[in-house]
Design a protein around this motif. Structure first.
Motif, mmCIF file in Angstrom:
data_model
loop_
_atom_site.group_PDB
_atom_site.id
_atom_site.type_symbol
_atom_site.label_atom_id
_atom_site.label_comp_id
_atom_site.label_asym_id
_atom_site.label_seq_id
_atom_site.Cartn_x
_atom_site.Cartn_y
_atom_site.Cartn_z
ATOM 1 N N ASN A 360 21.977 56.493 -11.345
ATOM 2 C CA ASN A 360 21.051 55.728 -10.491
ATOM 3 C C ASN A 360 21.747 54.656 -9.653
ATOM 4 O O ASN A 360 21.074 53.888 -8.951
ATOM 5 C CB ASN A 360 19.950 55.030 -11.312
ATOM 6 C CG ASN A 360 18.944 55.993 -11.894
ATOM 7 O OD1 ASN A 360 18.455 56.885 -11.208
ATOM 8 N ND2 ASN A 360 18.627 55.829 -13.175
ATOM 9 N N ILE A 361 23.061 54.584 -9.705
ATOM 10 C CA ILE A 361 23.774 53.538 -8.965
ATOM 11 C C ILE A 361 23.609 53.723 -7.460
ATOM 12 O O ILE A 361 23.657 52.747 -6.694
ATOM 13 C CB ILE A 361 25.266 53.524 -9.368
ATOM 14 C CG1 ILE A 361 25.392 53.067 -10.822
ATOM 15 C CG2 ILE A 361 26.082 52.626 -8.455
ATOM 16 C CD1 ILE A 361 26.806 53.108 -11.361
ATOM 17 N N ASP A 362 23.375 54.952 -7.021
ATOM 18 C CA ASP A 362 23.219 55.200 -5.580
ATOM 19 C C ASP A 362 22.017 54.476 -5.003
ATOM 20 O O ASP A 362 21.914 54.272 -3.793
ATOM 21 C CB ASP A 362 23.108 56.698 -5.306
ATOM 22 C CG ASP A 362 21.871 57.322 -5.928
ATOM 23 O OD1 ASP A 362 21.549 56.978 -7.082
ATOM 24 O OD2 ASP A 362 21.232 58.153 -5.265
ATOM 25 N N GLU A 363 21.076 54.051 -5.869
ATOM 26 C CA GLU A 363 19.860 53.390 -5.389
ATOM 27 C C GLU A 363 20.034 51.890 -5.146
ATOM 28 O O GLU A 363 19.153 51.243 -4.572
ATOM 29 C CB GLU A 363 18.715 53.581 -6.406
ATOM 30 C CG GLU A 363 18.518 55.006 -6.906
ATOM 31 C CD GLU A 363 17.872 55.918 -5.876
ATOM 32 O OE1 GLU A 363 17.599 55.454 -4.755
ATOM 33 O OE2 GLU A 363 17.646 57.093 -6.198
ATOM 34 N N GLN A 413 9.206 58.328 -12.419
ATOM 35 C CA GLN A 413 10.626 58.577 -12.657
ATOM 36 C C GLN A 413 11.005 58.367 -14.123
ATOM 37 O O GLN A 413 11.903 59.030 -14.627
ATOM 38 C CB GLN A 413 11.477 57.656 -11.763
ATOM 39 C CG GLN A 413 11.589 58.118 -10.321
ATOM 40 C CD GLN A 413 10.255 58.164 -9.613
ATOM 41 O OE1 GLN A 413 9.457 57.232 -9.694
ATOM 42 N NE2 GLN A 413 9.990 59.260 -8.920
ATOM 43 N N VAL A 414 10.349 57.435 -14.814
ATOM 44 C CA VAL A 414 10.711 57.176 -16.217
ATOM 45 C C VAL A 414 9.883 58.023 -17.179
ATOM 46 O O VAL A 414 10.031 57.905 -18.396
ATOM 47 C CB VAL A 414 10.560 55.680 -16.570
ATOM 48 C CG1 VAL A 414 11.467 54.830 -15.697
ATOM 49 C CG2 VAL A 414 9.107 55.224 -16.457
ATOM 50 N N THR A 453 14.386 52.240 -17.167
ATOM 51 C CA THR A 453 15.320 52.694 -16.129
ATOM 52 C C THR A 453 16.746 52.284 -16.461
ATOM 53 O O THR A 453 17.685 53.079 -16.309
ATOM 54 C CB THR A 453 14.919 52.115 -14.761
ATOM 55 O OG1 THR A 453 13.579 52.530 -14.436
ATOM 56 C CG2 THR A 453 15.854 52.595 -13.669
ATOM 57 N N ILE A 454 16.932 51.056 -16.921
ATOM 58 C CA ILE A 454 18.270 50.571 -17.281
ATOM 59 C C ILE A 454 18.831 51.380 -18.452
ATOM 60 O O ILE A 454 20.002 51.770 -18.458
ATOM 61 C CB ILE A 454 18.222 49.066 -17.623
ATOM 62 C CG1 ILE A 454 17.876 48.257 -16.367
ATOM 63 C CG2 ILE A 454 19.557 48.602 -18.209
ATOM 64 C CD1 ILE A 454 17.620 46.786 -16.624
ATOM 65 N N PHE A 458 22.332 54.427 -18.715
ATOM 66 C CA PHE A 458 23.451 54.567 -19.657
ATOM 67 C C PHE A 458 23.344 55.846 -20.494
ATOM 68 O O PHE A 458 24.366 56.398 -20.903
ATOM 69 C CB PHE A 458 23.507 53.349 -20.582
ATOM 70 C CG PHE A 458 23.858 52.071 -19.862
ATOM 71 C CD1 PHE A 458 25.179 51.768 -19.569
ATOM 72 C CD2 PHE A 458 22.864 51.188 -19.472
ATOM 73 C CE1 PHE A 458 25.511 50.603 -18.904
ATOM 74 C CE2 PHE A 458 23.190 50.007 -18.807
ATOM 75 C CZ PHE A 458 24.511 49.721 -18.506
ATOM 76 N N THR A 459 22.118 56.289 -20.752
ATOM 77 C CA THR A 459 21.953 57.485 -21.587
ATOM 78 C C THR A 459 21.921 58.770 -20.763
ATOM 79 O O THR A 459 22.141 59.860 -21.296
ATOM 80 C CB THR A 459 20.661 57.404 -22.407
ATOM 81 O OG1 THR A 459 19.529 57.268 -21.530
ATOM 82 C CG2 THR A 459 20.719 56.183 -23.327
#
Length: 465
Positions: A360-363, A413-414, A453-454, A458-459
């Motif tokens: 999700n870093i691209d967001e 999304q979650v 989301t966080i 990581f998972t």
């Protein structure tokens, strides 16, 4: 039946007494644990402070009343109300201590007391609610009800009440003038003109009327009877067969109006709270981790393929307005970027781009959109213009998702609807969750979505590609 009503009152008293025990026990626990260095100002006014403590609870619970005994209330709402009650209580308590000229000496004590009270008070309220549900499933603390009208609405109401005994309903049976239903109903009690006699003889607590509007004389007769005999009367509107929604009633002078959708973000206070959080959260990201990300990730993107660091694309925002949405570029520059979704093992993706998508870093550049007011931290994900045009024509409630600002992350999304939507059913599932979010928004729901989301960053997620 009378014993159940008494038990219901005792339960409310039990919850109130339990609240007081938690409030007082935590006060003395923090008082003794912190030591004289932080609580010396209380020593000479301990009696007055404890009296104020309990007075502030009673005053606070008047504005945020106990609702744990309600038939239907979700755990998330219980935690939210507990937080509101504790926050109101601490503010009031601190104000009272200020009038004793000791409030400014107890800032650390009050902060620790507030944090511990939020945690333990919420835990206590959740445990009480779970215990109450177990208690009701064993057949206690129920309301004796009858259903008038055995049509589709009546049968659906019966199913809901019987599916979960934790709601606290004991359905005695049905009344209906169609004698053909006598042998097929779970418990046929008689015709509609027999309702009054049965209620008086059996101590009925509530009457649920599902008769069609053409039988308004019968409904009025039963309503007047219920009012005179202190029996609660509920009407299930006939059009519920067609509109399976949670309706909200408003008043225009003396004229009742029903709206098909509850929208918490129509409240100016809620919008202001959400916008204030968006500004603080996006600034925190943009001023801390984002500059480092931009340098490091930007270098990796440049090394992976020629083109810009940021990818800019037109998306659909609130009320259908278009805006440029920013992301870290994860693909090689291509002509299908505005028309084709990313797919699993998409050949257009770069190696660093695949990692950015999975985490999700691209967001992260979208926090610039949040700060600018085009997006929110949490909300329905913004779609490409092509998708808006395509799906709005075939999914009835698709455009409802644009009644609020789109988000960096969202409820859909979650809950398993992140990434590519290959089928119409997948998009319908996403839209359904987006609409649910709009109708059930709360500040705590936003926090929950952010936390999930966080964790997912990581998972990992199977649909993140």
């Amino acid at each position: 039946m009378e014993s159940n009503k008494k038990r219901g009152n005792l339960i409310q008293w039990f919850i109130g007494i339990g609240d007081l025990l938690v409030v007082n026990a935590l006060f003395f626990a923090v008082y003794y644990l912190m030591g004289e260095g932080y609580t010396r100002a209380i020593d000479s006014h301990l009696r007055e402070v404890v009296l104020l403590l309990n007075f502030c609870y009673f005053f606070s619970v008047y504005f945020v009343p106990i609702q744990l005994h309600a038939s239907v209330i979700f755990l998330e709402k219980i935690v939210q109300r507990a937080f509101l009650l504790v926050t109101f209580f601490i503010i009031l308590f601190a104000t009272c201590l200020t009038f004793l000229n000791i409030g400014d000496q107890l800032a650390t004590f009050l902060l620790l007391y507030y944090i511990s009270l939020v945690v333990f008070f919420s835990f206590w309220r959740v445990i009480v609610r779970i215990s109450l549900k177990i208690y009701r499933r064993k057949g206690y603390n129920f309301k004796a009800v009858v259903i008038v009208g055995a049509g589709k609405n009546g049968m659906e109401l019966y199913r809901v009440m019987k599916d979960d005994l934790a709601y606290g309903f004991h359905v005695l049976g049905f009344f209906d003038d169609n004698l053909a239903l006598k042998d097929v109903l779970p418990n046929y009690l008689g015709m509609t003109h027999e309702v009054e006699r049965y209620c008086l003889e059996n101590s009925v607590d509530e009457i649920y009327c599902t008769l069609p509007g053409t039988q308004d004389e019968k409904m009025l007769r039963m309503l007047n009877f219920a009012e005179k005999n202190m029996i609660r009367f509920y009407i299930v509107p006939e059009f519920y067969r067609m509109v399976k929604k949670s309706l909200l009633m408003e008043m225009m002078d003396t004229v009742p109006l029903l709206t098909i959708r509850r929208e918490p973000l129509q409240s100016a206070y809620n919008r202001s709270l959400k916008r204030a959080f968006d500004i603080v959260f996006s600034l925190a990201v943009l001023l801390t981790v984002f500059p480092i990300m931009y340098v490091v990730i930007g270098l990796l993107i440049k090394l992976s393929s020629p083109g810009p660091i940021l990818f800019r694309q037109k998306r659909t925002g609130i009320y259908g307005e278009e805006f440029f949405c920013y992301k870290f570029r994860t693909m090689r520059v291509n002509e299908e970027a505005d028309t084709q979704q990313a797919q699993k093992d998409d050949p257009r993706k770069t190696k660093i781009g695949d990692f950015l998508r999975r985490t999700n870093i691209d967001e992260f550049p979208q926090f610039m959109n949040v700060l600018a007011g085009h997006m929110s931290v949490v909300g329905p994900r913004p779609h490409m213009l092509k998708h808006t045009e395509q799906y709005s024509a075939i999914i009835d409630k698709y455009m409802v998702r644009h009644l609020v600002k789109p988000g960096v992350t969202g409820w859909a999304q979650v809950t398993g609807y992140r990434g590519e939507t290959r089928t119409l059913e997948q998009m319908e599932g996403r839209v359904k969750r987006d609409v649910w979010y709009i109708e059930n928004w709360s500040f705590f729901l936003d926090l929950k979505i952010i936390v999930v989301t966080i964790v997912n960053m990581f998972t990992g997620e199977k649909n993140a590609y």
